[in-house]
Design an enzyme around this catalytic site. Structure first.
Site, mmCIF file in Angstrom:
data_model
loop_
_atom_site.group_PDB
_atom_site.id
_atom_site.type_symbol
_atom_site.label_atom_id
_atom_site.label_comp_id
_atom_site.label_asym_id
_atom_site.label_seq_id
_atom_site.Cartn_x
_atom_site.Cartn_y
_atom_site.Cartn_z
ATOM 1 N N CYS A 46 -0.283 4.100 2.294
ATOM 2 C CA CYS A 46 -0.002 3.866 3.714
ATOM 3 C C CYS A 46 1.484 4.064 4.026
ATOM 4 O O CYS A 46 1.831 4.640 5.043
ATOM 5 C CB CYS A 46 -0.367 2.440 4.122
ATOM 6 S SG CYS A 46 -1.910 1.843 3.439
ATOM 7 N N ASP A 47 2.356 3.569 3.165
ATOM 8 C CA ASP A 47 3.755 3.424 3.567
ATOM 9 C C ASP A 47 4.758 4.270 2.779
ATOM 10 O O ASP A 47 5.937 4.303 3.133
ATOM 11 C CB ASP A 47 4.162 1.940 3.459
ATOM 12 C CG ASP A 47 3.345 1.071 4.401
ATOM 13 O OD1 ASP A 47 2.936 1.584 5.460
ATOM 14 O OD2 ASP A 47 3.107 -0.102 4.078
ATOM 15 N N CYS A 107 0.832 -1.209 0.000
ATOM 16 C CA CYS A 107 0.000 0.000 0.000
ATOM 17 C C CYS A 107 0.863 1.255 0.000
ATOM 18 O O CYS A 107 1.441 1.625 1.030
ATOM 19 C CB CYS A 107 -0.927 -0.014 1.216
ATOM 20 S SG CYS A 107 -1.913 1.491 1.372
#
Ligand code: NAP
Length: 305
Positions: free
Chosen positions: A135-136, A132
């Site tokens: 997200c990261d 993701c």
């Protein structure tokens, strides 16, 4: 006889549990033998509002579960092995042995990011390997990143990651992209993106954190090492809908179709989270639709008397 059974215990299911429990519906959550969903596979979560310092994915899930429990959610740590949605009340079979009946059902079984299937990949998941970018990506500021895949997701993630990375290399197993023309063009025109064609990942390198990839050229069979700090696997997702096949309407990729909020084509069955969302796939959007499913189920039960 239950009012609401919730299948799946990620942020969508747990939010639905908090809301239905607070509505005095005494929900039962069948949380699966590997409870908690995709958040349990991540480390830091910095984009879930309310946690200015960030929170670890497993901790966030544990806190949501405690909150659902506090208001009276019952949990069963088991797998649903069969459902019969052809008549109401619905029948849910647990671990192939126990059957229960419910007036309404919330499906929040999520989706699984497809992985390459390498031991080194699963060992370094959350330690440089991610599924993701939203997200990261932020954790790899100024670092070289690799995105694996040749579809729209890979192009989208690579383009997004150029905001953080010193450079993004897209590693694809063929010499042609599957992505739509417009997404391809955007990636190709981006100075920070380059392509490594006809390449398969043989191993993710690194002991505790990712240091690079070992690649095999599928045409020449030559091996090469590509240094990087982050690896984003973007080779598609599979919604966890096998259990409902033939009983609930899905799109061509297996995602449950919802309308008017979270209603499925079966009255009394609602779907929330990634199982019905091929686009956003965030913990916060899953939680949002979990709330919607709980309110939809409550209204349905009220209307049914
Ligand atoms: P996808 O279109 O199925 O593409 C998956 C890519 O991963 C393909 O290029 C495939 O290679 C590669 N791949 C699959 N298994 C692999 C393996 N084991 N090793 C190496 N490579 C592998 O998946 P997606 O990109 O996630 O897109 C899914 C759907 O969502 C599509 O319909 C897409 O259009 C849509 N989507 C749209 C947008 C947007 O419009 N903004 C953004 C994201 C996704 P091959 O090409 O060789 O098969």
């Amino acid at each position: 006889m239950h009012n609401v059974v919730i299948i799946g215990s990620g942020p969508a299911g747990l939010t639905a549990a908090v809301y239905t429990a607070r509505a005095n519906l005494a929900p039962l959550m069948i949380e699966g033998s590997q409870a908690g969903g995709q958040l349990t596979l991540t480390t830091d979560v910095e984009n879930f509002p309310g946690f200015p310092q960030g929170i670890m994915g497993p901790q966030l899930i544990q806190d949501m579960r405690a909150q659902a429990e506090r208001f009276g959610t019952a949990f069963q740590t088991a797998d649903v092995t069969k459902v019969d949605l052809s008549r109401r009340p619905f029948t849910v079979t647990i671990n192939d042995e126990e059957t229960i009946q419910t007036r309404s059902l919330i499906i929040s079984t999520g989706a699984s990011a497809n992985l390459l299937g390498l031991d080194s990949e699963s060992r370094l998941l959350g330690h440089g390997v991610s599924t993701c970018a939203t997200c990261d990506g932020f954790f790899f500021r100024g670092q070289p990143i690799v995105v694996i895949g040749g579809g729209d997701s890979a192009m989208e993630e690579a383009t997004f990651l150029t905001k953080f990375a010193s450079h993004v290399t897209i590693v694809h197993r063929r010499d042609k992209l599957r992505a739509s023309k417009i997404m391809q063009d955007k990636a190709i025109k981006n100075d920070k993106i380059s392509f490594r064609w006809n390449s398969m990942v043989e191993e993710v390198l690194g002991d505790d954190v990712v240091t690079g990839l070992r690649l095999r050229d599928v045409v020449t069979n030559d091996m090469a090492t590509l240094d990087c700090k982050g690896v984003f696997v973007a080779i598609g997702h599979t919604p966890n809908t096998q259990l409902f096949r033939g009983q609930i309407e899905t799109d061509a990729n297996g995602y449950i179709q919802t309308s008017h909020g979270t209603a499925t084509n079966v009255p009394g069955v609602f779907a929330a989270g990634d199982v019905q969302d091929p686009h956003y796939r965030q913990a916060i959007t899953a939680a949002g639709t979990g709330c919607m499913a709980a309110m939809d189920a409550e209204r349905f039960l009220e209307a049914e008397g």
